[in-house]
Design a protein around this motif. Structure first.
Motif, PDB file in Angstrom:
ATOM      1  N   GLU A  68      -0.200   5.650 -10.320  1.00 42.65           N
ATOM      2  CA  GLU A  68      -1.270   4.752  -9.900  1.00 42.65           C
ATOM      3  C   GLU A  68      -1.839   4.088 -11.148  1.00 42.65           C
ATOM      4  O   GLU A  68      -2.459   4.753 -11.982  1.00 42.65           O
ATOM      5  CB  GLU A  68      -2.377   5.509  -9.166  1.00 42.65           C
ATOM      6  CG  GLU A  68      -3.489   4.602  -8.663  1.00 42.65           C
ATOM      7  CD  GLU A  68      -4.556   5.346  -7.895  1.00 42.65           C
ATOM      8  OE1 GLU A  68      -5.445   4.673  -7.336  1.00 42.65           O
ATOM      9  OE2 GLU A  68      -4.512   6.590  -7.863  1.00 42.65           O
ATOM     10  N   ARG A 187       8.198  -0.811  -6.862  1.00 43.96           N
ATOM     11  CA  ARG A 187       6.922  -0.875  -6.136  1.00 43.96           C
ATOM     12  C   ARG A 187       7.260  -0.780  -4.648  1.00 43.96           C
ATOM     13  O   ARG A 187       7.619  -1.771  -4.016  1.00 43.96           O
ATOM     14  CB  ARG A 187       6.177  -2.166  -6.452  1.00 43.96           C
ATOM     15  CG  ARG A 187       4.772  -2.202  -5.849  1.00 43.96           C
ATOM     16  CD  ARG A 187       3.897  -3.252  -6.494  1.00 43.96           C
ATOM     17  NE  ARG A 187       2.521  -3.170  -6.022  1.00 43.96           N
ATOM     18  CZ  ARG A 187       1.517  -3.850  -6.550  1.00 43.96           C
ATOM     19  NH1 ARG A 187       1.747  -4.688  -7.565  1.00 43.96           N
ATOM     20  NH2 ARG A 187       0.294  -3.712  -6.081  1.00 43.96           N
ATOM     21  N   ASP A 189       5.581  -0.388  -1.901  1.00 44.50           N
ATOM     22  CA  ASP A 189       4.770  -1.082  -0.899  1.00 44.50           C
ATOM     23  C   ASP A 189       3.863  -2.069  -1.629  1.00 44.50           C
ATOM     24  O   ASP A 189       2.959  -1.667  -2.376  1.00 44.50           O
ATOM     25  CB  ASP A 189       3.937  -0.062  -0.111  1.00 44.50           C
ATOM     26  CG  ASP A 189       3.226  -0.689   1.081  1.00 44.50           C
ATOM     27  OD1 ASP A 189       2.957  -1.901   1.043  1.00 44.50           O
ATOM     28  OD2 ASP A 189       2.931   0.040   2.045  1.00 44.50           O
ATOM     29  N   ALA A 191       1.530  -3.746  -0.623  1.00 41.60           N
ATOM     30  CA  ALA A 191       0.125  -3.682  -0.219  1.00 41.60           C
ATOM     31  C   ALA A 191      -0.620  -2.543  -0.915  1.00 41.60           C
ATOM     32  O   ALA A 191      -1.841  -2.461  -0.826  1.00 41.60           O
ATOM     33  CB  ALA A 191       0.035  -3.512   1.301  1.00 41.60           C
ATOM     34  N   LEU A 192       0.116  -1.683  -1.591  1.00 39.64           N
ATOM     35  CA  LEU A 192      -0.493  -0.540  -2.280  1.00 39.64           C
ATOM     36  C   LEU A 192      -0.248  -0.669  -3.774  1.00 39.64           C
ATOM     37  O   LEU A 192       0.748  -1.268  -4.202  1.00 39.64           O
ATOM     38  CB  LEU A 192       0.107   0.773  -1.759  1.00 39.64           C
ATOM     39  CG  LEU A 192      -0.141   1.077  -0.273  1.00 39.64           C
ATOM     40  CD1 LEU A 192       0.635   2.322   0.147  1.00 39.64           C
ATOM     41  CD2 LEU A 192      -1.632   1.255  -0.002  1.00 39.64           C
ATOM     42  N   PRO A 193      -1.114  -0.089  -4.604  1.00 41.22           N
ATOM     43  CA  PRO A 193      -0.981  -0.274  -6.052  1.00 41.22           C
ATOM     44  C   PRO A 193       0.076   0.622  -6.707  1.00 41.22           C
ATOM     45  O   PRO A 193       0.390   0.446  -7.875  1.00 41.22           O
ATOM     46  CB  PRO A 193      -2.376   0.091  -6.572  1.00 41.22           C
ATOM     47  CG  PRO A 193      -2.883   1.104  -5.582  1.00 41.22           C
ATOM     48  CD  PRO A 193      -2.352   0.653  -4.249  1.00 41.22           C
ATOM     49  N   TYR A 194       0.633   1.558  -5.972  1.00 41.67           N
ATOM     50  CA  TYR A 194       1.474   2.588  -6.578  1.00 41.67           C
ATOM     51  C   TYR A 194       2.821   2.041  -7.057  1.00 41.67           C
ATOM     52  O   TYR A 194       3.423   1.173  -6.424  1.00 41.67           O
ATOM     53  CB  TYR A 194       1.712   3.723  -5.590  1.00 41.67           C
ATOM     54  CG  TYR A 194       0.437   4.298  -5.035  1.00 41.67           C
ATOM     55  CD1 TYR A 194      -0.421   5.027  -5.851  1.00 41.67           C
ATOM     56  CD2 TYR A 194       0.089   4.098  -3.696  1.00 41.67           C
ATOM     57  CE1 TYR A 194      -1.604   5.544  -5.349  1.00 41.67           C
ATOM     58  CE2 TYR A 194      -1.084   4.609  -3.183  1.00 41.67           C
ATOM     59  CZ  TYR A 194      -1.935   5.325  -4.018  1.00 41.67           C
ATOM     60  OH  TYR A 194      -3.105   5.835  -3.520  1.00 41.67           O
ATOM     61  N   GLU A 245      -3.837   8.235   1.454  1.00 46.45           N
ATOM     62  CA  GLU A 245      -3.404   6.844   1.341  1.00 46.45           C
ATOM     63  C   GLU A 245      -2.061   6.695   0.620  1.00 46.45           C
ATOM     64  O   GLU A 245      -1.431   5.625   0.671  1.00 46.45           O
ATOM     65  CB  GLU A 245      -4.467   6.008   0.613  1.00 46.45           C
ATOM     66  CG  GLU A 245      -4.782   6.469  -0.806  1.00 46.45           C
ATOM     67  CD  GLU A 245      -5.865   7.540  -0.872  1.00 46.45           C
ATOM     68  OE1 GLU A 245      -6.395   7.763  -1.976  1.00 46.45           O
ATOM     69  OE2 GLU A 245      -6.170   8.146   0.189  1.00 46.45           O
ATOM     70  N   ALA A 246      -1.614   7.753  -0.061  1.00 45.99           N
ATOM     71  CA  ALA A 246      -0.343   7.679  -0.798  1.00 45.99           C
ATOM     72  C   ALA A 246       0.787   8.428  -0.101  1.00 45.99           C
ATOM     73  O   ALA A 246       1.919   8.429  -0.584  1.00 45.99           O
ATOM     74  CB  ALA A 246      -0.525   8.233  -2.208  1.00 45.99           C
ATOM     75  N   SER A 248       2.602   7.883   2.506  1.00 40.14           N
ATOM     76  CA  SER A 248       3.770   7.109   2.961  1.00 40.14           C
ATOM     77  C   SER A 248       4.726   6.816   1.820  1.00 40.14           C
ATOM     78  O   SER A 248       5.949   6.890   1.989  1.00 40.14           O
ATOM     79  CB  SER A 248       3.312   5.804   3.617  1.00 40.14           C
ATOM     80  OG  SER A 248       2.581   5.001   2.686  1.00 40.14           O
TER      81      SER A 248
END
Length: 489
Positions: A68, A187, A189, A191-194, A245-246, A248
């Motif tokens: 993250e 990356r 997703d 939509a997610l920052p991970y 939230e992580a 998935s």
């Protein structure tokens, strides 16, 4: 090697060393012991041609982690994290023994062993600690490939007796090994920052041997391979216990032959061929390495003390690390040994009340199925003072009738639940996630915490475990009530 004072991986060093040398030499630490005839069993990467022909060994290992960016680091979330990677492994080298063939010390010839000043020296496969450090790589810098090699060599070491006379020599031979480290980023997703970081270690050594026995390939294999990663400008997300939230993106991470866990703070990961949990530590009571399959230090130390002088002599001549174990156990003080025995945690005792107990006899169950009401409750023998931990000390407490509320549902013996392990108390938790189970009882420990005892519905050993009175225990927040009994099927 970087300065230890500035080493990003210093926090992982003690655990990494335990992983690196796990199984290196086993009790009774003698080369002649059958247990030490097959070695180097963890994290072995053989040459690719050998692995593909032999079929049961790996030639590559893959670790995938989740980062993250900027989280809790004071760094701008838009800044790209920088990843540092270190690969550690062992390289085998064969040590043979040669004795002097003439009094002038001008010639040597192979011998089965040399006994010198009470130490018996024998042939042995040693190991050299090897490190591959990859220069820091930015997540925005693209994929990176690091090629490395460990050169072969032949070295000799003269052996002298106590009076200084040359009596023989060690001949150590290493074969060259080549490999690659492949670092890739992704990356999963948008939509997610991970971000994902994948590190693959490959043995690219050419295999020219004709044999397919595992021993044939060890001299050209990477042994006990493990990967360490550090991040600047971000943090690693636990793959064992991720935030909701992580979940998935964590579920999509794939590692092969490697189990990444957090070490120290969340900026360092250790990925080893041995299953560990987040933030593992070597117990401070442990005075040194024993290498023997994660055995209990106290038991092994006591066993070493029972070895005969002849056995200790061979162990000392087998390997310098084995010699250090023998010497450490021989010199171990009563105080050091007592520290290995265990640690007591102070507890508040239950209030003493007059106790009257009914004696319960053990029964043998022969029926095809079991009812939880048939589980025997063992009490103290008539006239015996019950131990402080016996639930019957408190006559009002009965784990077979106690209940606990979970998600608005009262859970008691016979309730149907689904297991959602999160505390990671045992490696088997990973395999029990999502399974339906039946509650056997609700227990309280000396700290007042409640634990739910269950049996797994689809476990073929359930009847045997019930007969023995053995259950799996979970915290209340690790079970999900199944109000509709059809959900349990």
């Amino acid at each position: 090697m970087s300065d230890p004072a500035l080493d990003r991986f210093a926090t992982a060093r003690s655990v990494a060393d335990a992983v690196l040398y796990e199984g290196y030499v086993l009790y009774p630490y003698r080369a002649s012991s059958r247990k030490n005839q097959v070695r180097f069993q963890w994290g072995v990467l053989t040459p690719r041609q050998f692995a593909e022909a032999e079929g049961s060994e790996r030639w590559s290992m893959r670790t995938e982690c989740l980062v993250e960016p900027g989280a809790g680091t004071g760094v701008d979330d838009e800044a790209e994290p920088v990843i540092s990677v270190r690969i550690r492994c062992l390289q085998a080298q064969h040590r043979s023994i040669e004795g002097v063939t003439d009094t002038d010390g001008g010639g040597f010839a192979p011998v089965d062993y040399l006994e010198i000043d009470g130490t018996l020296h024998v042939d042995w496969d040693e190991a050299v600690d090897q490190v591959v450090d990859v220069a820091p790589v930015s997540l925005s810098g693209g994929d990176h490939i690091e090629v490395f090699s460990f050169p072969g060599s032949i070295d000799t070491e003269t052996i002298t007796s106590a009076d200084g006379a040359v009596v023989g020599r060690f001949v150590r031979q290493r074969e060259p090994i080549e490999g690659e480290v492949r670092i890739t980023f992704g990356r999963p997703d948008a939509a997610l920052p991970y971000r994902t970081v994948s590190v693959a270690v490959e043995n690219t050594t050419a295999w020219t041997g004709s044999g397919l026995h595992r021993d044939d390939a060890m001299s050209r294999s990477l042994i006990a391979v493990h990967t360490m990663l550090a991040v600047d400008g971000g943090r690693f997300i636990s793959l064992l216990d991720p935030p909701p939230e992580a979940e998935s993106v964590v579920s999509a991470c794939r590692s092969d032959g490697s189990y990444p866990v957090l070490i120290g703070a969340d900026d360092v990961v250790l990925a080893s061929p041995i299953i560990l949990y987040d933030h593992p530590e070597v117990a401070e009571q442990s005075p040194g390495d024993l290498y023997d399959s994660l055995e209990i230090d106290e038991i092994l130390a006591l066993r070493v003390m029972t070895l005969t002088d002849e056995e200790k002599s061979e162990a000392r001549g087998t390997d310098a690390r084995a010699a250090a174990i023998i010497d450490r156990c021989d010199e171990m003080t009563a105080e050091t040994l007592s520290r290995l025995h265990g640690q007591m945690k102070p507890v508040t005792p239950f209030a003493s009340e007059p106790f009257a107990s009914e004696s319960f006899a053990s029964e043998s169950f022969a029926s095809e199925s079991f009812d939880f009401d048939e589980i025997p409750q063992f009490g103290a023998m008539p006239g015996a003072e019950p131990p402080w931990w016996d639930p019957e000390v408190d006559a009002s407490y009965d784990p077979w009738t106690e209940s606990v509320w979970v998600a608005g549902v009262e859970i008691t013996k016979g309730s149907a639940v689904r297991l959602r392990p999160s505390h990671r108390a045992d490696a088997h938790d990973i395999f029990l996630k999502g399974m339906a189970a039946t509650v056997a009882g609700v227990f309280s420990d000396v700290d007042g915490d409640q634990h739910i005892a269950v049996t797994v519905d689809d476990d073929p050993a359930t009847q045997e475990l019930l007969w023995q009175g053995r259950f799996l225990f979970f915290h209340p927040d690790e079970v999900e009530p199944l109000v509709d009994q059809d959900q349990a099927r």
